[in-house]
Design a protein around this motif. Sequence first.
Motif, PDB file in Angstrom:
ATOM      1  N   HIS A 123       0.855  -1.196   0.000  1.00 53.80           N
ATOM      2  CA  HIS A 123       0.000   0.000   0.000  1.00 53.80           C
ATOM      3  C   HIS A 123       0.880   1.231   0.000  1.00 53.80           C
ATOM      4  O   HIS A 123       2.107   1.134   0.169  1.00 53.80           O
ATOM      5  CB  HIS A 123      -0.905  -0.007   1.232  1.00 53.80           C
ATOM      6  N   GLY A 124       0.269   2.384  -0.179  1.00 55.35           N
ATOM      7  CA  GLY A 124       0.999   3.646  -0.195  1.00 55.35           C
ATOM      8  C   GLY A 124       1.534   3.995   1.192  1.00 55.35           C
ATOM      9  O   GLY A 124       1.198   3.340   2.180  1.00 55.35           O
ATOM     10  N   PRO A 125       2.383   5.029   1.267  1.00 60.26           N
ATOM     11  CA  PRO A 125       2.985   5.406   2.554  1.00 60.26           C
ATOM     12  C   PRO A 125       1.924   5.916   3.537  1.00 60.26           C
ATOM     13  O   PRO A 125       0.925   6.513   3.134  1.00 60.26           O
ATOM     14  CB  PRO A 125       3.967   6.518   2.182  1.00 60.26           C
ATOM     15  N   LEU A 126       2.161   5.637   4.802  1.00 58.14           N
ATOM     16  CA  LEU A 126       1.248   6.114   5.852  1.00 58.14           C
ATOM     17  C   LEU A 126       1.954   7.204   6.655  1.00 58.14           C
ATOM     18  O   LEU A 126       3.170   7.192   6.788  1.00 58.14           O
ATOM     19  CB  LEU A 126       0.857   4.947   6.765  1.00 58.14           C
ATOM     20  N   ASP A 127       1.168   8.105   7.183  1.00 58.55           N
ATOM     21  CA  ASP A 127       1.731   9.238   7.913  1.00 58.55           C
ATOM     22  C   ASP A 127       1.977   8.857   9.376  1.00 58.55           C
ATOM     23  O   ASP A 127       1.138   9.085  10.242  1.00 58.55           O
ATOM     24  CB  ASP A 127       0.755  10.425   7.828  1.00 58.55           C
ATOM     25  N   TRP A 128       3.153   8.274   9.610  1.00 58.33           N
ATOM     26  CA  TRP A 128       3.426   7.799  10.976  1.00 58.33           C
ATOM     27  C   TRP A 128       3.676   8.932  11.958  1.00 58.33           C
ATOM     28  O   TRP A 128       3.560   8.735  13.166  1.00 58.33           O
ATOM     29  CB  TRP A 128       4.608   6.809  10.964  1.00 58.33           C
ATOM     30  N   ASP A 129       4.008  10.112  11.430  1.00 59.18           N
ATOM     31  CA  ASP A 129       4.142  11.261  12.335  1.00 59.18           C
ATOM     32  C   ASP A 129       2.790  11.578  12.960  1.00 59.18           C
ATOM     33  O   ASP A 129       2.674  11.818  14.153  1.00 59.18           O
ATOM     34  CB  ASP A 129       4.664  12.494  11.574  1.00 59.18           C
ATOM     35  N   GLU A 130       1.768  11.548  12.101  1.00 58.32           N
ATOM     36  CA  GLU A 130       0.420  11.803  12.609  1.00 58.32           C
ATOM     37  C   GLU A 130       0.046  10.746  13.647  1.00 58.32           C
ATOM     38  O   GLU A 130      -0.507  11.044  14.704  1.00 58.32           O
ATOM     39  CB  GLU A 130      -0.587  11.799  11.457  1.00 58.32           C
ATOM     40  N   PHE A 131       0.363   9.491  13.326  1.00 53.50           N
ATOM     41  CA  PHE A 131       0.080   8.395  14.248  1.00 53.50           C
ATOM     42  C   PHE A 131       0.677   8.671  15.630  1.00 53.50           C
ATOM     43  O   PHE A 131      -0.001   8.569  16.652  1.00 53.50           O
ATOM     44  CB  PHE A 131       0.651   7.099  13.661  1.00 53.50           C
ATOM     45  N   HIS A 132       1.951   9.065  15.636  1.00 51.65           N
ATOM     46  CA  HIS A 132       2.607   9.300  16.925  1.00 51.65           C
ATOM     47  C   HIS A 132       2.058  10.547  17.621  1.00 51.65           C
ATOM     48  O   HIS A 132       2.005  10.590  18.854  1.00 51.65           O
ATOM     49  CB  HIS A 132       4.129   9.383  16.727  1.00 51.65           C
TER      50      HIS A 132
END
Lengths: 334, 125, 286
Positions: A278-287
């Motif tokens: 899948h495409g990249p996920l926004d892990w900054d938002e996750f954290h």
Amino acid sequence: MAAQNLQSVPAELTAGTSETAEADGQANFDRVIAEDSRIEPKDWMPAAYRKTLLRQISQHAHSEIIGMQPEANWISRAPSLKRKAILMAKVQDEAGHGLYLYSAAESLGQNRDEMTDALIAGKARYSSIFNYPALTWADMGAIGWLVDGAAICNQVPLCRASYGPYGRAMVRICKEESFHQRQGFEILLELSNGTPAQKQMAQDAVNRWYAPALMMFGPPDDDSPNSKQSMAWNIKRFSNDELRSRFVGMMVEQVRVLGLTLPDDQIRFNEDSKKWEHGPLDWDEFHEVLAGRGPCNSQRLERRREAHDGGAWVREAAAAYAQKQSMKTKEYAA
Amino acid sequence: MSPHGNPEAPASSATEINREAPKASPAPQEHTDHAWGLWEVFVRSSRGLSHVHAGSLHAPDAAMALRNARDLYTRRNEGVSIWVVPADAIAASDPDSKGAFFESPQGKDYRHATYYTKSEGVKHL
Amino acid sequence: MSEANASATRITPGNALRPEDIALEVRTGLAKPTEDTAEYALRLGDDALILAQRLGHWISRAPELEEDIALGNIALDELGHARSFLSYAGGAMTNDDGSARSEDDLAYFRREHEFRSVQLFEQPNGDFAATIARQFVVSYYQFLLYSRLTESKDATLAAIAAKAVKEVDYHRDHAAQWVLRLAGGTEESRKRMIHGFRIMWPYVEELFRDDDLTGRLAEAGIAVAPSSLKEDFDRLTGEVLTEAGLEVPDVPAAPGGGRQGKHSEHLGYILAEMQVLAREHPGASW
């Protein structure tokens, strides 16, 4: 609803103990794990194992309880009486699932009040997906289909978790949740086949919940150092990325039946690895959301705090009544 | 009735954690809230079968523990009888309750996946 | 077996009757209420619907998680009764376009003055004690009403009542258990319980008021005359109140009028919230 993999094992607990008194216990524990059998509450277990489980199970329980809120938000406005009944039953089930899990956690020696205190003090984690707002009725569909769908992917393997009470709670939860995902799917299907406004509502909800749902599986494997230990202990059976890839594959097929699209143009099946990508996920938002800076973190905790603190007088009254009654019984007997 | 300990929990669990990881052990918390006791729940799924442990719950006394157990563990017709067990006592649901105790889940078939026929044939759902 | 036959076998007292069964009966013409009977079903359906809407608010807000589930079950029971009664009532009513009115047409596309619930049901939840006070009155009233309605000469009303009476029997027990605990718990809970009864009691009298409709239907053996329930209500609730050391509040009765479409200020807000989405998308299917 959501088993999010946030657990981490504190470094000081992973250090082995050399105490001879525990050698037998450790040997027995190792044998049980090697046989892929189950650890039960009275068995000896390494402190780190207990601690990891407590953290994971209580987070899972908190997720069920906080997870009631975005959906409870729509009970009063459900657009048909049938949908109202289904939604009420579902949100109520989530309270039940929270209770099954708290009860599994209590078998590890921590009581529910301690866990609740930690939650409302903002010290305990829960699945960050519930810090997103449920803005339209279609969100009831997207939450059921994507969020419960991801949760089920996570949870089915947990039915075989090495800790008996956790596995048993998960068996019960998975059985009951089979309706949760289907009702979400059907909400979206109805909307997709409905008026243009309804269809747009459905697509918008899928767009908003897709990425947060993928992030429910936890950080990528190379950023999830503790997964390894959990897998060695047979708590976790598959890695975060493995489950996420499996989930994407299922959604790709189902979204076609819905007549909707996933907001990700990089989904593809990798023929070499035989895995969905899948495409990249926004892990900054996750954290950020995990750290408390999500759209609804403060609202969700406040609501839980209000219910708990506001209900204190009721719990006290019932406890006081029970005490008076048992004293009366004793006096009568004497 | 005072809150009960968890019969499944090992009495020595706290000390084990202390011994192995003194740094990570929080001091026991004082509870100002009047915590409800923990009850273990046993559900008989049908006549002829034994009561089976279903899980636990919190309740201030036996009467409420039974009612909470009815609501928590028999929402889908799972039971015809319930026992709740605090520490050393067993209480059972009234066999003369004329069906009212277990009537509610009847007819609420939207709780079952089979009710959702439109998704038939869809994989992994 | 045809669809209609399958449902015909379900409309028998003691069966686990579902709202869908009633709707099917009405659609296939097997169940056809008279105008009077439909109006009566509408009253009972509106009572249950407004109560379910109120109780649903507690889910995720109750004093303890176990109680979230208990109140949720009660709300679901009431919603089920509402759907059955409304589905049946719709059998004698038509929409502007000539189609028969469904449960949803009735729930979502009527205005305040068209609702026939008595005012007690729309009273705000207040604190847990106020909700329990309302629940206590309502569940004893519904228990007595449905007990008698199982003998109605109208087979559909009798069948709905037969399913509902077992459920409200449990609601009655739930409410009584809490009245005892709140009245006999702490000083604060007792104060709140007494206050809860004081604010709900003005609306009790309206429950037992007869009018032309109930007069006609009672005589025909179809409905229960509300006034005929009062004696048993006073006796049964009195027993619990006495055990709880409480007295019937000495408060004047409100004029009521819900059966004729006169409501308190609260109903408008309830409907505004309940109907907003359905009304934004008239004719949509969900």
